[in-house]
Design an enzyme around this catalytic site. Structure first.
Site, PDB file in Angstrom:
ATOM      1  N   ASP A  76       0.831  -1.205   0.000  1.00 58.52           N
ATOM      2  CA  ASP A  76       0.000   0.000   0.000  1.00 58.52           C
ATOM      3  C   ASP A  76       0.866   1.257   0.000  1.00 58.52           C
ATOM      4  O   ASP A  76       0.541   2.245  -0.650  1.00 58.52           O
ATOM      5  CB  ASP A  76      -0.933  -0.018   1.206  1.00 58.52           C
ATOM      6  CG  ASP A  76      -1.977   1.079   1.169  1.00 58.52           C
ATOM      7  OD1 ASP A  76      -2.324   1.533   0.069  1.00 58.52           O
ATOM      8  OD2 ASP A  76      -2.450   1.471   2.244  1.00 58.52           O
ATOM      9  N   ASP A  79       2.632   1.402  -3.691  1.00 61.39           N
ATOM     10  CA  ASP A  79       1.827   1.736  -4.865  1.00 61.39           C
ATOM     11  C   ASP A  79       1.597   3.248  -4.959  1.00 61.39           C
ATOM     12  O   ASP A  79       1.629   3.821  -6.044  1.00 61.39           O
ATOM     13  CB  ASP A  79       0.530   0.933  -4.943  1.00 61.39           C
ATOM     14  CG  ASP A  79      -0.473   1.210  -3.833  1.00 61.39           C
ATOM     15  OD1 ASP A  79      -0.238   2.091  -2.986  1.00 61.39           O
ATOM     16  OD2 ASP A  79      -1.500   0.518  -3.800  1.00 61.39           O
ATOM     17  N   GLY A  80       1.452   3.889  -3.818  1.00 65.15           N
ATOM     18  CA  GLY A  80       1.301   5.347  -3.824  1.00 65.15           C
ATOM     19  C   GLY A  80       2.570   6.055  -4.255  1.00 65.15           C
ATOM     20  O   GLY A  80       2.536   7.023  -5.033  1.00 65.15           O
ATOM     21  N   ARG A  84       3.035   8.357  -7.864  1.00 64.80           N
ATOM     22  CA  ARG A  84       3.552   9.727  -7.956  1.00 64.80           C
ATOM     23  C   ARG A  84       4.859   9.780  -8.740  1.00 64.80           C
ATOM     24  O   ARG A  84       5.052  10.669  -9.568  1.00 64.80           O
ATOM     25  CB  ARG A  84       3.716  10.312  -6.560  1.00 64.80           C
ATOM     26  CG  ARG A  84       2.368  10.617  -5.900  1.00 64.80           C
ATOM     27  CD  ARG A  84       2.492  11.232  -4.531  1.00 64.80           C
ATOM     28  NE  ARG A  84       2.986  10.306  -3.515  1.00 64.80           N
ATOM     29  CZ  ARG A  84       2.253   9.380  -2.914  1.00 64.80           C
ATOM     30  NH1 ARG A  84       0.994   9.233  -3.242  1.00 64.80           N
ATOM     31  NH2 ARG A  84       2.769   8.595  -1.993  1.00 64.80           N
ATOM     32  N   ASP A  97      -6.942   0.624  -4.841  1.00 68.18           N
ATOM     33  CA  ASP A  97      -6.265   0.798  -3.557  1.00 68.18           C
ATOM     34  C   ASP A  97      -7.270   0.845  -2.410  1.00 68.18           C
ATOM     35  O   ASP A  97      -7.112   0.150  -1.400  1.00 68.18           O
ATOM     36  CB  ASP A  97      -5.429   2.079  -3.605  1.00 68.18           C
ATOM     37  CG  ASP A  97      -4.599   2.268  -2.351  1.00 68.18           C
ATOM     38  OD1 ASP A  97      -3.726   1.429  -2.084  1.00 68.18           O
ATOM     39  OD2 ASP A  97      -4.832   3.260  -1.637  1.00 68.18           O
ATOM     40  N   ASP A 101      -7.774  -1.994   0.490  1.00 72.39           N
ATOM     41  CA  ASP A 101      -7.630  -1.634   1.910  1.00 72.39           C
ATOM     42  C   ASP A 101      -8.831  -2.096   2.721  1.00 72.39           C
ATOM     43  O   ASP A 101      -8.688  -2.717   3.779  1.00 72.39           O
ATOM     44  CB  ASP A 101      -7.470  -0.119   2.076  1.00 72.39           C
ATOM     45  CG  ASP A 101      -6.146   0.410   1.581  1.00 72.39           C
ATOM     46  OD1 ASP A 101      -5.223  -0.387   1.333  1.00 72.39           O
ATOM     47  OD2 ASP A 101      -6.028   1.644   1.430  1.00 72.39           O
TER      48      ASP A 101
END
Length: 137
Positions: A76, A79-80, A84, A97, A101
């Site tokens: 998690d 992936d963020g 970006r 996502d 979650d």
């Protein structure tokens, strides 16, 4: 051939051509499905499902289940970062996502409820945490 000015001009021309090509290319749904953050998201789903299977059906494999669950949790974060870094943010990725979650948390709390079924206060606590998690997003 070793002239730095010519090399710099050549490099700039290549960069400009690439930029123009990418600007003219429209992003398709197929492209979005293969974005790096979404690939990480698919891996997170696989880790979550496998961890829940192990927790519920093969509790003696709890160490592997925890490793898989934590791997999904760590995914998690990455992936963020990838979204970006590679400028690959998408509505699909955001939804993937968020759903991953919610399903991961709900699955874990259901597995804990199953494990502690003889203690109603814990089952109630896990149920309330599921409600809180879903309703707060």
């Amino acid at each position: 051939n070793n002239n730095p000015t010519k090399q710099a001009a050549s490099s700039t021309a290549i960069t400009n051509t690439y930029t123009q090509t990418m600007a003219n290319k429209s992003t398709t749904a197929g492209d979005v499905l293969l974005y790096i953050p979404n690939l990480i998201g698919y891996l997170r789903v696989i880790c979550t499902v496998l961890s829940l299977i192990l927790m519920i059906c093969f509790p003696q494999r709890w160490i592997i289940a925890i490793i898989l669950y934590v791997s999904s949790f760590v995914g998690d974060l990455f992936d963020g970062i990838a979204a970006r870094k590679f400028d690959q943010c998408s509505l699909f990725g955001g939804l993937l996502d968020m759903v991953t979650d919610r399903c991961s948390t709900t699955g874990l709390l259901c597995a804990l409820s199953h494990e502690h079924a003889e203690r109603p206060i814990l089952v109630l606590l896990f149920t309330m945490l599921i409600i809180l998690d879903i309703s707060s997003h």
